[in-house]
Motif scaffolding. Structure first.
Motif, mmCIF file in Angstrom:
data_model
loop_
_atom_site.group_PDB
_atom_site.id
_atom_site.type_symbol
_atom_site.label_atom_id
_atom_site.label_comp_id
_atom_site.label_asym_id
_atom_site.label_seq_id
_atom_site.Cartn_x
_atom_site.Cartn_y
_atom_site.Cartn_z
ATOM 1 N N SER A 138 -9.747 -2.938 -1.322
ATOM 2 C CA SER A 138 -9.495 -1.519 -1.012
ATOM 3 C C SER A 138 -8.209 -1.333 -0.207
ATOM 4 C CB SER A 138 -10.693 -0.930 -0.250
ATOM 5 O OG SER A 138 -10.859 -1.602 0.987
ATOM 6 N N ILE A 139 -7.969 -2.236 0.726
ATOM 7 C CA ILE A 139 -6.782 -2.095 1.594
ATOM 8 C C ILE A 139 -5.510 -2.281 0.751
ATOM 9 C CG2 ILE A 139 -5.619 -3.105 3.622
ATOM 10 C CD1 ILE A 139 -8.742 -4.186 4.092
ATOM 11 N N THR A 140 -5.568 -3.260 -0.124
ATOM 12 C CA THR A 140 -4.434 -3.501 -1.029
ATOM 13 C C THR A 140 -4.168 -2.273 -1.893
ATOM 14 O OG1 THR A 140 -4.833 -5.874 -1.088
ATOM 15 C CG2 THR A 140 -3.626 -4.969 -2.918
ATOM 16 N N GLN A 141 -5.226 -1.608 -2.304
ATOM 17 C CA GLN A 141 -5.021 -0.422 -3.155
ATOM 18 C C GLN A 141 -4.235 0.662 -2.409
ATOM 19 O OE1 GLN A 141 -8.146 1.114 -5.727
ATOM 20 N NE2 GLN A 141 -9.452 -0.586 -5.093
ATOM 21 N N TYR A 142 -4.555 0.846 -1.124
ATOM 22 C CA TYR A 142 -3.800 1.858 -0.355
ATOM 23 C C TYR A 142 -2.356 1.407 -0.151
ATOM 24 C CZ TYR A 142 -7.988 4.598 0.184
ATOM 25 O OH TYR A 142 -9.075 5.379 -0.101
ATOM 26 N N ALA A 143 -2.179 0.113 0.059
ATOM 27 C CA ALA A 143 -0.814 -0.415 0.192
ATOM 28 C C ALA A 143 -0.053 -0.216 -1.126
ATOM 29 C CB ALA A 143 -0.869 -1.900 0.552
ATOM 30 N N ALA A 144 -0.773 -0.364 -2.236
ATOM 31 C CA ALA A 144 -0.132 -0.218 -3.552
ATOM 32 C C ALA A 144 0.360 1.210 -3.789
ATOM 33 C CB ALA A 144 -1.120 -0.619 -4.648
#
Ligand code: PMP
Ligand code: GLU
Length: 398
Positions: free
Chosen positions: A272-278
């Protein structure tokens, strides 16, 4: 006790294997130069890291919808529109744990036992294994200097059968660095249409192109190719985010639904955190990326110049990605310290053993006459590594 025949039939990733080996040596205090793994040596741009920190602080640490948060799928649709002139809706997008998982999902979604997939060699190591894991049969289409290391109609006609289900296009290519022109893609799109094939287009190196070449997505060639293409892309290479694990795919709604369904059982959503970073990566400034590409181009040029001066070595000149395939065929049958070199694995093992330089044997890419060098490493390391390779080949005896 028996094990899965399918699992036992899989070769572990040679690219990741070499990297682990080089890292172990380096951790043990050996001065190793690694041209092994293909991953940018740059750190992830700061605004992307900050977006991840913010997401964690705001509690964005829960499960998300399996195909990804809507905000990210919208950002991906926007990227396709701006970069590739392709119109997708968020339901056509599936976000996964790296482009690798996107490919695995895609093969599982389209293949039935015995279905054949056309793969051009030299190929990226994981394609044949991922196809086998999905019960398909990789059909290796050997390309050469004459075909510019790409598919053409003659080759495709030779290898297509009534079992062929799909074809993989990887442009820019890992490991050769070749880039397909629009004209070449038009021929392949027409072939796929005539034979009713699904096209899997792996565009992970899209942003890493040098000189005059331009990236064209085969999905944008025609209305028909748009419908039959599964586009694979991700953040690993373009934004120096290999460890974050984020890939995405755009496809026909039915295929996307199948891929999301498969993923819902295997891994659920990508981190999930990576998705926001993406979201920050795709919507944010691209200055860091542009600088990174300029630096890769400098290193590529330097490497090509040095290799062109090496005796008995030639290479495939790459237009994209960050690899050079070095032809080492002339050393076969020759020896170093009494050990005969018969193929790329022996050449690579001896190079690591004698000069502490890690390269990937071409055998892993279906191209035993080559070794692959990644230039996603600093100029100082590249210089040092090439000096050592020069020293190594001087020691090889006829
Ligand atoms: N496709 C190609 C051609 C690659 O070289 C890679 C490199 N790892 C991938 C897909 C997978 O990328 P990732 O899983 O890191 O997104
Ligand atoms: N794709 C990169 C390479 O070919 C990373 C390693 C991997 O995923 O295979 O080196």
């Amino acid at each position: 006790m028996g094990y899965s025949k399918k699992a036992e039939n899989i070769t572990p990733s040679i690219t990741l294997g070499i990297t682990t080996k080089a890292k172990e040596l380096s951790d043990a205090g050996v001065d190793v130069v690694s041209f092994g793994v293909g991953e940018p040596d740059f750190n992830t741009p700061k605004h992307i890291i900050e977006a991840a920190i913010k997401a964690m602080e705001e509690g964005k640490t829960k499960y998300t919808p399996t195909p990804g948060i809507l905000e990210l799928r919208k950002a991906i649709c926007n990227k396709f529109k701006v970069d590739n002139d392709l119109s997708y809706t968020p339901e056509q997008i599936v976000v996964s744990t790296g482009a690798k998982q996107c490919l695995a999902n895609a093969f599982m979604a389209i293949l039935n036992p015995g279905d054949e997939v056309l793969v051009s060699s030299p190929y990226w190591v994981s394609y044949p294994e991922l196809i086998k894991l999905a019960d398909g049969i990789p059909v290796i289409v050997e390309t050469d200097r004459e075909s510019n290391y790409k598919f053409n109609l003659e080759l495709l006609d030779k290898y297509v059968t009534n079992k062929t289900k799909a074809i993989i296009i990887n442009s820019p290519n890992n490991p050769t660095g070749t880039v397909y022109s629009k004209k070449e893609l038009e021929v392949i799109a027409k072939f796929a249409e005539d034979k009713g094939l699904i096209i899997i287009s792996d565009e992970i190196y899209e942003k890493l192109i040098y000189g005059k070449e331009k990236h064209v997505s085969i999905a944008s060639i025609s209305e028909d190719s748009y419908k039959r293409t599964i586009v694979i892309n991700g953040l690993s290479k373009a934004y120096a985010m290999t460890g974050w694990r984020l890939g995405y795919v755009a496809a026909d709604k039915k295929i996307s639904k199948l891929m999301a369904s498969i993923q819902s059982h295997i891994s659920s959503n990508a981190n999930s955190i990576t998705q926001y970073a993406a979201v920050a990566a795709l919507n944010g400034p691209e200055d860091d990326q542009k600088n990174m590409v300029l630096e890769f181009e400098k290193r590529r040029n330097y490497m090509l110049e040095r290799i062109s001066k090496m005796k008995d070595i030639s290479c495939i000149e790459p237009s994209g990605a960050f690899y050079v395939m070095m032809n080492i065929e002339k050393f076969f049958g020759r020896s170093i310290n009494g050990k005969v070199i018969n193929g790329s694995v022996e050449f690579s093992d001896l190079l690591l053993d004698q000069e502490k330089v890690a390269v990937v044997p071409g055998a892993g890419f279906g191209a035993d006459s080559y070794v692959r060098l990644s230039y996603a490493t600093s100029m100082d390391i590249i210089k040092k590594g090439l000096d050592r390779i020069e020293k190594f080949i001087e020691k090889i005896k006829k």
